[in-house]
Design an enzyme around this catalytic site. Structure first.
Site, PDB file in Angstrom:
ATOM      1  N   GLU A   1       0.853   3.822   1.836  1.00  0.00           N
ATOM      2  CA  GLU A   1       1.288   4.194   3.174  1.00  0.00           C
ATOM      3  C   GLU A   1       2.484   3.361   3.624  1.00  0.00           C
ATOM      4  O   GLU A   1       3.470   3.883   4.162  1.00  0.00           O
ATOM      5  CB  GLU A   1       0.160   4.002   4.203  1.00  0.00           C
ATOM      6  CG  GLU A   1      -1.078   4.812   3.941  1.00  0.00           C
ATOM      7  CD  GLU A   1      -2.148   4.027   3.183  1.00  0.00           C
ATOM      8  OE1 GLU A   1      -1.827   3.429   2.126  1.00  0.00           O
ATOM      9  OE2 GLU A   1      -3.302   4.019   3.644  1.00  0.00           O
TER      10      GLU A   1
ATOM     11  N   HIS B   1       0.852  -1.186   0.000  1.00  0.00           N
ATOM     12  CA  HIS B   1       0.000   0.000   0.000  1.00  0.00           C
ATOM     13  C   HIS B   1       0.891   1.241   0.000  1.00  0.00           C
ATOM     14  O   HIS B   1       2.027   1.209   0.488  1.00  0.00           O
ATOM     15  CB  HIS B   1      -0.891   0.021   1.238  1.00  0.00           C
ATOM     16  CG  HIS B   1      -1.955  -1.023   1.235  1.00  0.00           C
ATOM     17  ND1 HIS B   1      -3.011  -0.998   2.114  1.00  0.00           N
ATOM     18  CD2 HIS B   1      -2.135  -2.126   0.473  1.00  0.00           C
ATOM     19  CE1 HIS B   1      -3.796  -2.037   1.892  1.00  0.00           C
ATOM     20  NE2 HIS B   1      -3.276  -2.742   0.902  1.00  0.00           N
TER      21      HIS B   1
ATOM     22  N   CYS C   1      -6.119   1.751   5.980  1.00  0.00           N
ATOM     23  CA  CYS C   1      -6.741   0.489   6.390  1.00  0.00           C
ATOM     24  C   CYS C   1      -6.130   0.054   7.736  1.00  0.00           C
ATOM     25  O   CYS C   1      -5.164   0.662   8.209  1.00  0.00           O
ATOM     26  CB  CYS C   1      -6.497  -0.578   5.320  1.00  0.00           C
ATOM     27  SG  CYS C   1      -4.778  -1.166   5.265  1.00  0.00           S
TER      28      CYS C   1
ATOM     29  N   CYS D   1      -2.266  -0.577   7.609  1.00  0.00           N
ATOM     30  CA  CYS D   1      -1.486   0.658   7.533  1.00  0.00           C
ATOM     31  C   CYS D   1      -1.576   1.451   8.831  1.00  0.00           C
ATOM     32  O   CYS D   1      -0.585   2.006   9.298  1.00  0.00           O
ATOM     33  CB  CYS D   1      -1.945   1.497   6.342  1.00  0.00           C
ATOM     34  SG  CYS D   1      -1.604   0.694   4.755  1.00  0.00           S
TER      35      CYS D   1
END
Length: 164
Positions: A58, A56, A86, A89
């Protein structure tokens, strides 16, 4: 005049990263990490490209920021991300000890910064809390995501009808 220290400016930088993901047919989420008023890390979703569910924006930005700082602790840093983080993260954000998280649009189904749970601000068992600011350039962030998913559905329908 552009305020080079504003949340809007840095979210604009995260949106630039999200557009890179969009161009690569990745879910268009972008992130930047800022320390002392300057960007120290940038990233965009690369889950499909890297065949890695943890890639991701992040997570990639946090790893890059840790390398830039030379420490796993990202104290006095702010993460700007185009979509609410999410749970995975958010967990990493807590462990890195970011001071602040700023996100564009909420994720009511999977968001962990106030969507369906808030792991960043108000979860007593965790060892750290982050200040959270939401809605910065939120309409632009949401538009990019909605456009991406609408086009993905259209491609899927096209693939199904081409096979007839």
């Amino acid at each position: 005049m552009i305020d080079l220290q504003s949340d809007g400016f840095f979210m604009g930088q995260a949106l630039r990263e999200a557009r890179k993901a969009y161009a690569a047919t990745e879910v268009p989420v972008g992130a930047v990490v800022v320390r002392d008023g300057r960007v120290i890390a940038r990233a965009w979703n690369q889950v499909e490209m890297l065949k890695d569910a943890t890639a991701h924006a992040e997570m990639l930005a946090l790893t890059s920021a840790q390398q830039a700082v030379g420490d796993w602790r990202l104290e006095k840093c702010t993460l700007y991300v185009t979509k609410e983080p999410c749970p995975m993260c958010a967990g990493a954000i807590v462990h890195c000890r970011l001071e602040r998280v700023v996100f564009g649009c909420p994720d009511p189904k999977a968001g962990a910064a106030g969507g369906w749970i808030n792991l960043l601000e108000s979860n007593p068992p965790l060892n750290h809390r982050c200040e959270v600011t939401s809605g910065i350039l939120g309409e632009d962030c949401l538009w990019l995501l909605q456009t991406f998913f609408r086009e993905a559905r259209e491609r899927k329908i096209g693939e199904l009808t081409d096979g007839d």
